[in-house]
Design a protein around this motif. Structure first.
Motif, PDB file in Angstrom:
ATOM      1  N   THR A 265       0.821  -1.182  -0.137  1.00  0.00           N
ATOM      2  CA  THR A 265       0.014   0.134   0.010  1.00  0.00           C
ATOM      3  C   THR A 265       0.781   1.320  -0.042  1.00  0.00           C
ATOM      4  O   THR A 265       2.111   1.122   0.559  1.00  0.00           O
ATOM      5  CB  THR A 265      -0.857  -0.074   1.270  1.00  0.00           C
ATOM      6  OG1 THR A 265      -0.040  -0.123   2.385  1.00  0.00           O
ATOM      7  CG2 THR A 265      -2.041  -1.117   1.087  1.00  0.00           C
ATOM      8  N   PRO A 266       0.363   2.282  -0.502  1.00  0.00           N
ATOM      9  CA  PRO A 266       1.185   3.506  -1.113  1.00  0.00           C
ATOM     10  C   PRO A 266       1.788   4.186   0.391  1.00  0.00           C
ATOM     11  O   PRO A 266       3.118   4.310   0.508  1.00  0.00           O
ATOM     12  CB  PRO A 266       0.438   4.263  -1.629  1.00  0.00           C
ATOM     13  CG  PRO A 266      -0.969   3.886  -1.750  1.00  0.00           C
ATOM     14  CD  PRO A 266      -0.811   2.518  -1.440  1.00  0.00           C
ATOM     15  N   ARG A 267       1.020   3.964   1.530  1.00  0.00           N
ATOM     16  CA  ARG A 267       1.556   4.824   2.711  1.00  0.00           C
ATOM     17  C   ARG A 267       2.582   3.848   3.430  1.00  0.00           C
ATOM     18  O   ARG A 267       3.515   4.443   3.744  1.00  0.00           O
ATOM     19  CB  ARG A 267       0.350   5.020   3.643  1.00  0.00           C
ATOM     20  CG  ARG A 267      -0.574   6.190   3.328  1.00  0.00           C
ATOM     21  CD  ARG A 267       0.072   7.537   3.608  1.00  0.00           C
ATOM     22  NE  ARG A 267      -0.563   8.824   3.175  1.00  0.00           N
ATOM     23  CZ  ARG A 267      -0.380   9.982   3.616  1.00  0.00           C
ATOM     24  NH1 ARG A 267       1.085  10.187   3.902  1.00  0.00           N
ATOM     25  NH2 ARG A 267      -0.942  11.081   2.991  1.00  0.00           N
ATOM     26  N   ALA A 268       2.147   2.560   3.459  1.00  0.00           N
ATOM     27  CA  ALA A 268       3.132   1.722   4.024  1.00  0.00           C
ATOM     28  C   ALA A 268       4.524   1.632   3.165  1.00  0.00           C
ATOM     29  O   ALA A 268       5.475   1.418   3.744  1.00  0.00           O
ATOM     30  CB  ALA A 268       2.630   0.196   4.073  1.00  0.00           C
ATOM     31  N   MET A 269       4.350   2.087   1.904  1.00  0.00           N
ATOM     32  CA  MET A 269       5.786   1.716   1.136  1.00  0.00           C
ATOM     33  C   MET A 269       6.425   2.979   1.009  1.00  0.00           C
ATOM     34  O   MET A 269       7.749   3.249   0.681  1.00  0.00           O
ATOM     35  CB  MET A 269       5.504   1.292  -0.105  1.00  0.00           C
ATOM     36  CG  MET A 269       4.976  -0.074   0.103  1.00  0.00           C
ATOM     37  SD  MET A 269       6.128  -1.222   0.548  1.00  0.00           S
ATOM     38  CE  MET A 269       7.485  -1.139  -0.221  1.00  0.00           C
ATOM     39  N   ASP A 285      -5.864   0.779  -7.047  1.00  0.00           N
ATOM     40  CA  ASP A 285      -6.914   1.710  -6.200  1.00  0.00           C
ATOM     41  C   ASP A 285      -7.623   0.765  -5.207  1.00  0.00           C
ATOM     42  O   ASP A 285      -8.482  -0.003  -5.415  1.00  0.00           O
ATOM     43  CB  ASP A 285      -7.864   2.518  -6.834  1.00  0.00           C
ATOM     44  CG  ASP A 285      -8.573   3.595  -5.979  1.00  0.00           C
ATOM     45  OD1 ASP A 285      -8.939   3.228  -4.942  1.00  0.00           O
ATOM     46  OD2 ASP A 285      -8.979   4.513  -6.435  1.00  0.00           O
ATOM     47  N   VAL A 286      -7.045   0.241  -3.990  1.00  0.00           N
ATOM     48  CA  VAL A 286      -7.490  -0.724  -3.056  1.00  0.00           C
ATOM     49  C   VAL A 286      -8.903  -0.131  -2.671  1.00  0.00           C
ATOM     50  O   VAL A 286     -10.063  -0.949  -2.507  1.00  0.00           O
ATOM     51  CB  VAL A 286      -6.713  -0.818  -1.935  1.00  0.00           C
ATOM     52  CG1 VAL A 286      -7.183  -1.831  -1.022  1.00  0.00           C
ATOM     53  CG2 VAL A 286      -5.169  -1.140  -2.390  1.00  0.00           C
ATOM     54  N   GLU A 287      -9.218   1.333  -2.217  1.00  0.00           N
ATOM     55  CA  GLU A 287     -10.556   1.535  -1.779  1.00  0.00           C
ATOM     56  C   GLU A 287     -11.583   1.496  -2.937  1.00  0.00           C
ATOM     57  O   GLU A 287     -12.716   1.075  -2.889  1.00  0.00           O
ATOM     58  CB  GLU A 287     -10.441   2.902  -1.427  1.00  0.00           C
ATOM     59  CG  GLU A 287      -9.629   3.052   0.083  1.00  0.00           C
ATOM     60  CD  GLU A 287      -9.809   4.519   0.423  1.00  0.00           C
ATOM     61  OE1 GLU A 287     -10.296   5.651  -0.206  1.00  0.00           O
ATOM     62  OE2 GLU A 287      -9.266   4.929   1.388  1.00  0.00           O
ATOM     63  N   GLY A 288     -10.925   1.901  -4.357  1.00  0.00           N
ATOM     64  CA  GLY A 288     -11.631   1.562  -5.429  1.00  0.00           C
ATOM     65  C   GLY A 288     -12.321  -0.088  -5.565  1.00  0.00           C
ATOM     66  O   GLY A 288     -13.367  -0.245  -6.104  1.00  0.00           O
ATOM     67  N   LEU A 289     -11.304  -0.829  -5.104  1.00  0.00           N
ATOM     68  CA  LEU A 289     -11.645  -2.418  -5.045  1.00  0.00           C
ATOM     69  C   LEU A 289     -12.708  -2.438  -4.296  1.00  0.00           C
ATOM     70  O   LEU A 289     -13.771  -3.472  -4.633  1.00  0.00           O
ATOM     71  CB  LEU A 289     -10.553  -3.189  -4.977  1.00  0.00           C
ATOM     72  CG  LEU A 289     -10.739  -4.742  -4.960  1.00  0.00           C
ATOM     73  CD1 LEU A 289     -11.001  -5.186  -6.549  1.00  0.00           C
ATOM     74  CD2 LEU A 289      -9.454  -5.422  -4.478  1.00  0.00           C
ATOM     75  N   ILE A 336       1.424   2.037 -10.836  1.00  0.00           N
ATOM     76  CA  ILE A 336       2.967   1.978 -10.115  1.00  0.00           C
ATOM     77  C   ILE A 336       3.273   3.112  -9.268  1.00  0.00           C
ATOM     78  O   ILE A 336       2.956   4.279  -9.559  1.00  0.00           O
ATOM     79  CB  ILE A 336       3.968   2.189 -11.133  1.00  0.00           C
ATOM     80  CG1 ILE A 336       3.683   0.969 -12.309  1.00  0.00           C
ATOM     81  CG2 ILE A 336       5.202   1.991 -10.756  1.00  0.00           C
ATOM     82  CD1 ILE A 336       4.546   1.009 -13.478  1.00  0.00           C
ATOM     83  N   PHE A 337       3.436   2.889  -8.055  1.00  0.00           N
ATOM     84  CA  PHE A 337       3.601   3.786  -6.784  1.00  0.00           C
ATOM     85  C   PHE A 337       5.076   4.044  -6.829  1.00  0.00           C
ATOM     86  O   PHE A 337       5.762   2.829  -6.754  1.00  0.00           O
ATOM     87  CB  PHE A 337       2.900   3.359  -5.484  1.00  0.00           C
ATOM     88  CG  PHE A 337       1.617   3.326  -5.581  1.00  0.00           C
ATOM     89  CD1 PHE A 337       0.808   4.525  -5.593  1.00  0.00           C
ATOM     90  CD2 PHE A 337       1.002   2.199  -5.657  1.00  0.00           C
ATOM     91  CE1 PHE A 337      -0.668   4.448  -5.675  1.00  0.00           C
ATOM     92  CE2 PHE A 337      -0.371   1.907  -5.652  1.00  0.00           C
ATOM     93  CZ  PHE A 337      -1.261   3.102  -5.574  1.00  0.00           C
ATOM     94  N   THR A 338       5.505   5.457  -6.770  1.00  0.00           N
ATOM     95  CA  THR A 338       6.987   5.626  -6.576  1.00  0.00           C
ATOM     96  C   THR A 338       7.072   6.876  -5.362  1.00  0.00           C
ATOM     97  O   THR A 338       6.116   7.143  -4.715  1.00  0.00           O
ATOM     98  CB  THR A 338       7.575   6.307  -7.792  1.00  0.00           C
ATOM     99  OG1 THR A 338       6.817   7.584  -8.112  1.00  0.00           O
ATOM    100  CG2 THR A 338       7.353   5.363  -8.980  1.00  0.00           C
ATOM    101  N   TYR A 345      -1.807   9.316  -1.728  1.00  0.00           N
ATOM    102  CA  TYR A 345      -2.721   8.261  -1.206  1.00  0.00           C
ATOM    103  C   TYR A 345      -2.727   8.232   0.562  1.00  0.00           C
ATOM    104  O   TYR A 345      -1.988   8.473   1.217  1.00  0.00           O
ATOM    105  CB  TYR A 345      -2.596   6.955  -1.710  1.00  0.00           C
ATOM    106  CG  TYR A 345      -2.635   6.872  -3.171  1.00  0.00           C
ATOM    107  CD1 TYR A 345      -3.881   6.739  -3.840  1.00  0.00           C
ATOM    108  CD2 TYR A 345      -1.574   7.359  -4.037  1.00  0.00           C
ATOM    109  CE1 TYR A 345      -3.883   6.736  -5.289  1.00  0.00           C
ATOM    110  CE2 TYR A 345      -1.695   7.352  -5.307  1.00  0.00           C
ATOM    111  CZ  TYR A 345      -2.809   7.013  -5.971  1.00  0.00           C
ATOM    112  OH  TYR A 345      -3.013   7.109  -7.325  1.00  0.00           O
ATOM    113  N   ASP A 346      -4.176   8.089   0.999  1.00  0.00           N
ATOM    114  CA  ASP A 346      -4.380   8.132   2.465  1.00  0.00           C
ATOM    115  C   ASP A 346      -4.412   6.535   3.010  1.00  0.00           C
ATOM    116  O   ASP A 346      -4.874   6.661   4.006  1.00  0.00           O
ATOM    117  CB  ASP A 346      -5.373   8.971   2.785  1.00  0.00           C
ATOM    118  CG  ASP A 346      -6.862   8.614   2.302  1.00  0.00           C
ATOM    119  OD1 ASP A 346      -6.738   7.474   1.487  1.00  0.00           O
ATOM    120  OD2 ASP A 346      -7.892   9.339   2.477  1.00  0.00           O
TER     121      ASP A 346
END
Length: 347
Positions: A265-269, A285-289, A336-338, A345-346
């Motif tokens: 997840t973006p915040r954790a990474m 988009d996990v919330e989107g899922l 792809i999150f960088t 993202y929250d």
């Protein structure tokens, strides 16, 4: 190439799991607009239950947030409960509880698809619509699988992102989570094939399984680096092992020598992306899922047309598609999150 697969100790169903099951299932208030989700009699809202692999980790909590948002917007009751350890037996007990409650639609992200299949049959026999989300149980009676991204797209992007960081060659290992998780195993198969066909100078030297335990993933990654001196890459195959392998590289003082990517997840990474111990996180988009899972549940409950994605009101997930042949509802391509975008993202 011989790949060994090592498994962490099996998690037993304990009295603590029974306490969890005895507690109340989360029932989220869906606001003051129940009419769209009312049953034909108009007296009760449609109830859509979701049983994740594991409750309490950021990934599934973000899915829960998305499901809650869909419930508020579409007018149904969203129920969410998962095991406190990634244990198939504990998850099965929660599924049985929802069957006894008589929910309208039951979604599961099964830890063990094969052992879950008879329970999905039991739920269907009880008149409940059954489906999977995030993780499939293809050899079951599930009516629908809500898929986060294509298997090919995820597996290839994980491989490409890592090999780009590694310079296109070298040895790497995979730290996966549940040995029986269908989605993780499907992605790994793609990674094996894509590495062999596109990167002849690269090799997967080991695949290990840490459950959904970040600390275990970190220790396994450290062990892999110690036992394979030539190792220059690690993939964390799930949202707990992705930060786990990056933490291992930091702990070993090998940032810039051993490269990692994963499904985090973006915040954790974000801290690892900023430090350079992770090169990229491949996700969606996990919330989107979670939102899409709720929408799909309403379609199942109302015999709606799953192919008619024009009725999706969430502008954050514009690329949803439905494959009738496989009964798969696809969220869209992976993201792809960088270090540049993960902070947007929250979750």
């Amino acid at each position: 190439m011989k790949i060994s697969r090592r498994i962490t100790g099996a998690l037993a169903l304990t009295a603590a799991a029974a306490v969890v099951l005895a507690g109340c299932t989360s029932r989220n208030d869906t606001g003051s607009t129940p009419e769209p989700g009312a049953t034909e009699g108009g007296d009760e809202q449609i109830t859509i239950a979701f049983v994740p692999k594991l409750q309490g980790i950021p990934y599934f909590e973000a899915m829960n947030t998305g499901g809650q948002q869909a419930a508020e917007e579409l007018g149904f009751e969203w129920l969410y409960q998962g095991p406190t350890t990634a244990d198939a037996a504990a998850q099965a007990d929660i599924v049985r509880s929802f069957i006894q409650q008589g929910v309208d639609v039951l979604f599961v992200a099964p830890n063990d698809p094969n052992s879950m299949a008879p329970l999905l049959q039991e739920a269907q026999d009880a008149g409940i619509h059954v489906a999977t989300t995030d993780t499939d149980a293809p050899d079951s009676v599930r009516e629908l699988f809500v898929s986060q991204a294509s298997v090919q797209g995820i597996g290839e992007q994980l491989t490409d992102s890592l090999l780009e960081a590694m310079g296109g060659s070298g040895q790497y290992a995979i730290v996966s989570c549940g040995e029986t998780a269908a989605n993780l195993n499907a992605w790994i198969e793609v990674q094996e094939a894509h590495t062999a066909s596109e990167y002849p100078d690269a090799e997967i030297v080991d695949i290990v399984y840490a459950g959904e335990d970040q600390a275990a993933a970190t220790q396994m990654a450290l062990d892999l680096m110690n036992s394979n001196p030539e190792l220059t890459g690690l993939i964390g195959e799930c949202t707990s092992s992705a930060p786990g392998v990056a933490q291992a590289v930091e702990d070993a003082g090998r940032t810039g020598e051993v490269f990692t990517v994963g499904l985090g997840t973006p915040r954790a990474m974000l801290p690892y992306l900023e430090s350079g111990s992770s090169s990229a996180s491949i996700l969606w988009d996990v919330e989107g899922l979670g939102w899409l899972t709720g929408w799909a549940g309403m379609q199942l409950a109302n015999d709606g047309d799953l192919a008619d994605t024009s009725s999706i009101t969430n502008e954050a997930i514009p690329d949803v598609s439905y494959d009738e042949a496989t009964a798969e509802l696809l969220l869209g391509p992976p993201t792809i999150f960088t270090a540049e975008n993960a902070g947007d993202y929250d979750y």
